[in-house]
Motif scaffolding. Structure first.
Motif, PDB file in Angstrom:
ATOM      1  N   ALA A  57       0.747  -1.223   0.269  1.00  0.00           N
ATOM      2  CA  ALA A  57       0.048   0.060   0.111  1.00  0.00           C
ATOM      3  C   ALA A  57       0.895   1.179  -0.077  1.00  0.00           C
ATOM      4  O   ALA A  57       0.558   2.295  -0.659  1.00  0.00           O
ATOM      5  N   TRP A  58       1.990   1.210   0.761  1.00  0.00           N
ATOM      6  CA  TRP A  58       2.979   2.487   0.942  1.00  0.00           C
ATOM      7  C   TRP A  58       3.586   2.531  -0.439  1.00  0.00           C
ATOM      8  O   TRP A  58       3.611   3.688  -1.120  1.00  0.00           O
ATOM      9  N   LEU A  59       4.033   1.360  -1.338  1.00  0.00           N
ATOM     10  CA  LEU A  59       4.441   1.518  -2.669  1.00  0.00           C
ATOM     11  C   LEU A  59       3.467   2.107  -3.577  1.00  0.00           C
ATOM     12  O   LEU A  59       3.939   3.055  -4.461  1.00  0.00           O
ATOM     13  N   GLY A  60       2.315   1.347  -3.600  1.00  0.00           N
ATOM     14  CA  GLY A  60       1.199   2.335  -4.454  1.00  0.00           C
ATOM     15  C   GLY A  60       1.067   3.625  -4.297  1.00  0.00           C
ATOM     16  O   GLY A  60       0.807   4.293  -5.193  1.00  0.00           O
ATOM     17  N   ALA A 115       3.332  10.500 -17.278  1.00  0.00           N
ATOM     18  CA  ALA A 115       2.572  10.970 -15.939  1.00  0.00           C
ATOM     19  C   ALA A 115       1.352  10.200 -15.899  1.00  0.00           C
ATOM     20  O   ALA A 115       0.950   9.745 -14.630  1.00  0.00           O
ATOM     21  N   GLU A 116       0.475  10.252 -16.822  1.00  0.00           N
ATOM     22  CA  GLU A 116      -0.808   9.548 -16.745  1.00  0.00           C
ATOM     23  C   GLU A 116      -0.564   8.074 -16.516  1.00  0.00           C
ATOM     24  O   GLU A 116      -1.467   7.415 -15.873  1.00  0.00           O
ATOM     25  N   LEU A 117       0.327   7.301 -17.084  1.00  0.00           N
ATOM     26  CA  LEU A 117       0.381   5.839 -16.847  1.00  0.00           C
ATOM     27  C   LEU A 117       0.754   5.671 -15.407  1.00  0.00           C
ATOM     28  O   LEU A 117       0.417   4.846 -14.760  1.00  0.00           O
ATOM     29  N   VAL A 118       1.772   6.393 -15.075  1.00  0.00           N
ATOM     30  CA  VAL A 118       2.053   6.262 -13.391  1.00  0.00           C
ATOM     31  C   VAL A 118       1.230   6.667 -12.486  1.00  0.00           C
ATOM     32  O   VAL A 118       0.940   5.954 -11.566  1.00  0.00           O
ATOM     33  N   THR A 119       0.370   7.628 -12.789  1.00  0.00           N
ATOM     34  CA  THR A 119      -0.856   7.998 -11.891  1.00  0.00           C
ATOM     35  C   THR A 119      -1.619   6.795 -11.956  1.00  0.00           C
ATOM     36  O   THR A 119      -2.079   6.425 -10.972  1.00  0.00           O
ATOM     37  N   TRP A 120      -2.376   6.307 -12.873  1.00  0.00           N
ATOM     38  CA  TRP A 120      -3.239   5.385 -12.917  1.00  0.00           C
ATOM     39  C   TRP A 120      -2.778   3.912 -12.463  1.00  0.00           C
ATOM     40  O   TRP A 120      -3.586   3.294 -11.912  1.00  0.00           O
ATOM     41  N   ILE A 121      -1.379   3.790 -12.573  1.00  0.00           N
ATOM     42  CA  ILE A 121      -1.072   2.243 -12.090  1.00  0.00           C
ATOM     43  C   ILE A 121      -0.865   2.668 -10.520  1.00  0.00           C
ATOM     44  O   ILE A 121      -1.368   1.676 -10.059  1.00  0.00           O
ATOM     45  N   GLY A 122      -0.532   3.754 -10.277  1.00  0.00           N
ATOM     46  CA  GLY A 122      -0.522   4.042  -8.810  1.00  0.00           C
ATOM     47  C   GLY A 122      -1.756   4.020  -8.299  1.00  0.00           C
ATOM     48  O   GLY A 122      -2.199   3.349  -6.853  1.00  0.00           O
ATOM     49  N   VAL A 123      -2.857   4.537  -8.934  1.00  0.00           N
ATOM     50  CA  VAL A 123      -4.219   4.653  -8.374  1.00  0.00           C
ATOM     51  C   VAL A 123      -4.796   2.870  -8.106  1.00  0.00           C
ATOM     52  O   VAL A 123      -5.198   2.522  -7.150  1.00  0.00           O
ATOM     53  N   ALA A 124      -4.498   2.253  -9.029  1.00  0.00           N
ATOM     54  CA  ALA A 124      -4.865   0.810  -9.001  1.00  0.00           C
ATOM     55  C   ALA A 124      -4.222   0.099  -8.043  1.00  0.00           C
ATOM     56  O   ALA A 124      -4.622  -0.702  -7.030  1.00  0.00           O
ATOM     57  N   PHE A 125      -2.693   0.054  -7.740  1.00  0.00           N
ATOM     58  CA  PHE A 125      -1.903  -0.273  -7.058  1.00  0.00           C
ATOM     59  C   PHE A 125      -2.249  -0.019  -5.494  1.00  0.00           C
ATOM     60  O   PHE A 125      -2.383  -0.939  -4.569  1.00  0.00           O
ATOM     61  N   PHE A 126      -2.323   1.215  -5.298  1.00  0.00           N
ATOM     62  CA  PHE A 126      -2.739   1.672  -4.007  1.00  0.00           C
ATOM     63  C   PHE A 126      -4.238   1.302  -3.578  1.00  0.00           C
ATOM     64  O   PHE A 126      -4.415   0.835  -2.520  1.00  0.00           O
ATOM     65  N   LEU A 128      -5.926  -1.237  -4.625  1.00  0.00           N
ATOM     66  CA  LEU A 128      -6.272  -2.604  -4.266  1.00  0.00           C
ATOM     67  C   LEU A 128      -5.261  -2.949  -3.061  1.00  0.00           C
ATOM     68  O   LEU A 128      -5.702  -3.816  -2.320  1.00  0.00           O
ATOM     69  N   ALA A 129      -4.114  -2.369  -2.858  1.00  0.00           N
ATOM     70  CA  ALA A 129      -3.209  -2.665  -1.795  1.00  0.00           C
ATOM     71  C   ALA A 129      -3.912  -2.339  -0.435  1.00  0.00           C
ATOM     72  O   ALA A 129      -4.075  -2.897   0.503  1.00  0.00           O
ATOM     73  N   ALA A 130      -4.569  -0.974  -0.673  1.00  0.00           N
ATOM     74  CA  ALA A 130      -5.120  -0.428   0.688  1.00  0.00           C
ATOM     75  C   ALA A 130      -6.314  -1.114   1.026  1.00  0.00           C
ATOM     76  O   ALA A 130      -6.765  -1.291   2.160  1.00  0.00           O
ATOM     77  N   ARG A 131      -7.165  -1.638  -0.142  1.00  0.00           N
ATOM     78  CA  ARG A 131      -8.321  -2.334   0.292  1.00  0.00           C
ATOM     79  C   ARG A 131      -7.867  -3.521   1.138  1.00  0.00           C
ATOM     80  O   ARG A 131      -8.484  -4.067   1.948  1.00  0.00           O
ATOM     81  N   GLY A 132      -6.908  -4.367   0.566  1.00  0.00           N
ATOM     82  CA  GLY A 132      -6.504  -5.514   1.194  1.00  0.00           C
ATOM     83  C   GLY A 132      -6.061  -5.388   2.579  1.00  0.00           C
ATOM     84  O   GLY A 132      -6.021  -5.962   3.496  1.00  0.00           O
ATOM     85  N   ALA A 133      -5.319  -3.871   2.705  1.00  0.00           N
ATOM     86  CA  ALA A 133      -4.913  -3.815   4.172  1.00  0.00           C
ATOM     87  C   ALA A 133      -6.321  -3.265   5.148  1.00  0.00           C
ATOM     88  O   ALA A 133      -6.005  -2.912   6.134  1.00  0.00           O
ATOM     89  N   HIS A 134      -7.501  -3.330   4.533  1.00  0.00           N
ATOM     90  CA  HIS A 134      -8.458  -2.701   5.221  1.00  0.00           C
ATOM     91  C   HIS A 134      -8.349  -1.193   5.455  1.00  0.00           C
ATOM     92  O   HIS A 134      -8.976  -0.942   6.811  1.00  0.00           O
ATOM     93  N   ALA A 135      -7.735  -0.640   4.780  1.00  0.00           N
ATOM     94  CA  ALA A 135      -7.522   0.987   5.151  1.00  0.00           C
ATOM     95  C   ALA A 135      -8.514   1.746   4.345  1.00  0.00           C
ATOM     96  O   ALA A 135      -8.723   2.970   4.590  1.00  0.00           O
ATOM     97  N   LEU A 136      -9.181   1.128   3.295  1.00  0.00           N
ATOM     98  CA  LEU A 136     -10.099   1.994   2.667  1.00  0.00           C
ATOM     99  C   LEU A 136     -11.774   1.507   3.179  1.00  0.00           C
ATOM    100  O   LEU A 136     -11.629  -0.053   3.006  1.00  0.00           O
ATOM    101  N   PRO A 137     -12.773   2.076   2.774  1.00  0.00           N
ATOM    102  CA  PRO A 137     -14.173   1.700   2.880  1.00  0.00           C
ATOM    103  C   PRO A 137     -14.295   0.375   1.803  1.00  0.00           C
ATOM    104  O   PRO A 137     -13.746   0.624   0.855  1.00  0.00           O
ATOM    105  N   ARG A 138     -15.176  -0.486   2.116  1.00  0.00           N
ATOM    106  CA  ARG A 138     -15.516  -1.602   1.166  1.00  0.00           C
ATOM    107  C   ARG A 138     -16.051  -1.158  -0.151  1.00  0.00           C
ATOM    108  O   ARG A 138     -16.638  -0.029  -0.257  1.00  0.00           O
ATOM    109  N   GLY A 139     -15.197  -1.752  -1.089  1.00  0.00           N
ATOM    110  CA  GLY A 139     -15.599  -1.462  -2.318  1.00  0.00           C
ATOM    111  C   GLY A 139     -14.771  -0.249  -3.207  1.00  0.00           C
ATOM    112  O   GLY A 139     -14.695  -0.282  -4.310  1.00  0.00           O
ATOM    113  N   ILE A 140     -14.184   0.369  -2.442  1.00  0.00           N
ATOM    114  CA  ILE A 140     -13.423   1.643  -2.999  1.00  0.00           C
ATOM    115  C   ILE A 140     -12.353   1.316  -3.681  1.00  0.00           C
ATOM    116  O   ILE A 140     -11.763   1.673  -4.555  1.00  0.00           O
TER     117      ILE A 140
END
Length: 186
Positions: A57-60, A115-126, A128-140
């Protein structure tokens, strides 16, 4: 974290909506403020949830923030291109005059696509990783991943680059949901 996330979401939603409605100078002005606020909001979200975030999640988050920072010159360049247009051209919303088309960050020099590709890869990575760490609301996390897919295919011109509007709206709605679900004390 809550107010910053809500303000960033509101600015992004209003800015992207105005841009999508071809009110380009107003839209990019509001969007630029939302873009900067989103950087702060994402850092604040991570700070509040730092005990729950894992290394992925931090890397994302690092990739996402790096992409948003890389995109700042594109946002400024797009805003400047509309700010220097004559008022007569800007007022001509439906006419056939020399009005320039809506610009998107992926098509803007110097590093728009990267910049767009790095941003969108970061959006997906963060997301999904923050979702797995239960740091985001369900489904976000899944909404963020969906926004990233739309953003990547728009940036690569697989669909219209204007699909960027939909991707940014989904990202803004994610920030809105995160802010709305945060505790008032956070």
């Amino acid at each position: 974290m809550r107010p910053l996330s809500l303000v960033a979401a509101l600015l992004l939603i209003v800015g992207v909506t105005l841009t999508g409605l071809n009110l380009l100078l107003w839209g990019w002005t509001v969007y630029a403020a939302g873009h900067v606020a989103a950087i702060g909001a994402l850092i604040a979200i991570a700070a509040v949830n730092r005990a729950r975030l894992d290394v992925f999640a931090w890397l994302g988050l690092i990739v996402l923030v790096a992409g948003l920072v890389l995109a700042l010159p594109q946002v400024v360049a797009i805003w400047q291109s509309y700010a220097t247009e004559s008022p007569a051209v800007l007022a001509c919303a439906g006419c056939q005059g020399p009005r320039q088309p809506m610009e998107v960050p992926s098509l803007t020099a110097p590093v728009g696509l990267a910049a767009e590709l790095v941003t969108w890869i970061g959006v997906a990575f963060f997301g999904l990783a923050a979702r797995g760490a239960h740091a985001l609301p369900r489904g976000i996390g899944w909404v963020m991943a969906g926004a990233a897919v739309i953003g990547i295919i728009a940036a690569l011109n697989i669909v219209s680059p204007y699909a960027w509007v939909a991707a940014m709206l989904l990202l803004a709605l994610s920030l809105l949901a995160i802010g709305a679900s945060a505790k008032r004390s956070a």
